[in-house]
Scaffold this active site. Structure first.
Site, PDB file in Angstrom:
ATOM      1  N   SER A  23      22.693  34.754  71.615  1.00  0.00           N
ATOM      2  CA  SER A  23      22.155  35.046  70.336  1.00  0.00           C
ATOM      3  C   SER A  23      22.222  36.621  70.095  1.00  0.00           C
ATOM      4  CB  SER A  23      20.665  34.667  70.126  1.00  0.00           C
ATOM      5  OG  SER A  23      20.175  34.900  68.957  1.00  0.00           O
ATOM      6  N   ASN A  66      17.785  30.423  78.016  1.00  0.00           N
ATOM      7  CA  ASN A  66      18.634  29.494  77.155  1.00  0.00           C
ATOM      8  C   ASN A  66      19.136  30.492  76.072  1.00  0.00           C
ATOM      9  OD1 ASN A  66      19.545  27.297  75.553  1.00  0.00           O
ATOM     10  ND2 ASN A  66      18.121  27.887  74.154  1.00  0.00           N
ATOM     11  N   GLU A  67      20.313  30.836  75.798  1.00  0.00           N
ATOM     12  CA  GLU A  67      20.837  31.526  74.627  1.00  0.00           C
ATOM     13  C   GLU A  67      20.494  32.720  74.277  1.00  0.00           C
ATOM     14  OE1 GLU A  67      20.745  28.622  71.317  1.00  0.00           O
ATOM     15  OE2 GLU A  67      22.127  26.940  72.775  1.00  0.00           O
ATOM     16  N   CYS A  68      19.606  33.650  75.220  1.00  0.00           N
ATOM     17  CA  CYS A  68      19.217  34.880  74.722  1.00  0.00           C
ATOM     18  C   CYS A  68      20.372  36.008  74.576  1.00  0.00           C
ATOM     19  CB  CYS A  68      18.278  35.396  75.680  1.00  0.00           C
ATOM     20  SG  CYS A  68      16.865  34.382  75.659  1.00  0.00           S
TER      21      CYS A  68
END
Length: 464
Positions: A441, A436-438
């Site tokens: 980000s 999730n969103e690594c």
């Protein structure tokens, strides 16, 4: 046949004697298993409701301390004395050491894994004492930062060094309660020398009136790859109590792949597109009928659905994202699923049912399991199968960089294999997502080259 004894009774717990202060918590206290330290203290009236006012801050000391759980049990009367006995830990949260009759049994470091350990040589007839020491997840995670270096992480910076539900360190939607405890069952297990280790089901293809499916049966044998001439394997596929297809495998190997053609298959469809018929897949391992008398050695079964799924990521030279079920394009109407409670064991099956019925009533057809939580309990996926809710399943990595040293990678590898094999047969399982969103980000805040992201090797090499 398998024999099983649950070890859920007669547990007590206390704070570890090496922790300074907190003397009133150093006497053995009753507790519930499965459970957590926080809920056990709450049930005893020793702490206030963690969600009330500023109790989140007042209760941080719990996660800073080490805790010990113990129980005792006798050698089960129904178990054979001369056959191996295993102990199975389905889930410990998270950093723990188990001792059996005073002897170190195992050190645990991943709440997403199950552990199966042979304890035959350590058992006695009466009063076997099982003790589990839980080490503070805060202290452990910080020690790993000191050892390996600080990584770029959103929110709590040390959390990515521990294979634990990341939300428990606090998130934008929930409090910080890094839990500890026996959050899934523990039991003793005894099997025959030959047993069914895993049972998988896949739909290979469908046409107007036929489907080709494949059943994979992994058999635990003493020598990998060897044929077990003393056994036969019977595979059956039933629908509404009627046997639809059966096959017998006479040469049983450690890995057995059986293809079956199904006439006029009842296809599984997502919510609002059709029905959700669930077949019963059974695998029965027997001794060879030529031997004296027929005996069932082991058996297993699954609820499965016949359906194909295809994800299209490129079309006419351009990026796209389209999902086809049974060759039909789906319009996805989904919701995001986070853990239903900060303290996982107290979520009842009724609560799962209520929430998923609400999702279906809202005409959803996909549930996304967020990567900051856990690989969920079986009941969630069973409900999704029954209700026609497709599952987008994240792997448990979220919003940050993750280490890539060898021990961590091997730990993650076992975690990934175990959970894929546990969930593979569910027709609702639509896709797996690396995190999730690594990458997002990292791209937004650190570097446009996502291959420099610590953890990149997990999502792009290890998992695939």
């Amino acid at each position: 046949m398998k024999k099983k004894l649950n070890l859920s009774d007669n547990w007590v717990f206390k704070i570890d004697d090496n922790i300074e202060g907190y003397d009133k918590f150093k006497e053995w206290m009753k507790c519930e298993v499965p459970g957590t330290v926080h809920t056990d203290l709450l049930n005893l009236g020793l702490i206030e409701d963690p969600f009330y006012e500023n109790n989140e801050l007042n209760l941080q000391w719990i996660s800073d301390c080490d805790w010990v759980y113990k129980t005792s049990f006798d050698f089960p009367d129904e178990f054979e004395k001369d056959s191996p006995v295993l102990i199975v830990f389905e889930g410990l949260d998270t950093i723990a050491e188990a001792f059996l009759n005073g002897e170190l049994l195992y050190k645990f470091d991943n709440m997403f894994r199950s552990y199966k350990i042979d304890i035959s040589s350590k058992l006695v007839e009466k009063n076997n004492e099982l003790e589990i020491k839980f080490i503070s997840p805060i202290k452990y995670a910080k020690s790993q930062v000191d050892k390996h270096g600080k990584l770029y992480v959103e929110l709590n910076t040390e959390r990515t060094y521990i294979r634990k539900a990341q939300y428990s360190f606090g998130w934008d939607w929930g409090p910080s309660f890094p839990t500890m405890g026996i959050y899934k069952p523990i039991y003793l297990l005894q099997t025959d020398k030959t047993s069914i280790k895993n049972l998988k089901f896949s739909t290979l293809s469908i046409s107007e009136n036929k489907a080709m499916v494949e059943v994979d049966v992994e058999v635990d044998v003493e020598v990998e790859g060897a044929v077990h001439s003393d056994c036969i394997l019977e595979i059956g596929l039933s629908l509404k109590g009627q046997l639809i297809k059966e096959k017998t495998v006479k040469d049983v190997y450690s890995i057995n792949k059986i293809k079956m053609e199904i006439d006029k298959p009842a296809l599984w469809w997502p919510c609002c597109q059709g029905d959700q018929p669930l077949y019963i897949l059974s695998a029965v391992l027997k001794n060879n009928p030529s031997a004296d008398g027929e005996k069932i050695i082991d058996s297993d079964k699954r609820k499965v659905g016949i359906r194909t799924i295809e994800l299209i990521l490129e079309e006419n030279g351009e990026n796209t994202f389209k999902i086809f079920i049974n060759k039909k394009k789906m319009f996805i109407k989904g919701v995001n699923w986070i853990p239903t409670d900060s303290f996982l064991p107290r979520v009842s099956e009724e609560r799962y049912k209520k929430l998923f019925l609400l999702a279906k009533k809202a005409n959803c057809n996909m549930i996304r399991i967020w990567g900051g939580g856990v690989y969920e309990r079986d009941i969630l996926y069973e409900l999704c199968d029954e209700l026609g809710l497709m599952v987008w399943q994240d792997f448990m990595f979220t919003c940050g960089s993750y280490p890539e040293y060898d021990e961590f990678m091997e730990n993650v590898k076992i975690e990934v294999i175990q959970n894929i094999e546990r969930l593979q047969h569910h027709p609702s399982l639509a896709l797996w997502c690396g995190n999730n969103e690594c990458e997002w980000s990292w791209y937004q805040n650190k570097d446009k080259d996502i291959s420099k992201l610590p953890g990149y090797q997990i999502y792009h090499n290890l998992i695939p």
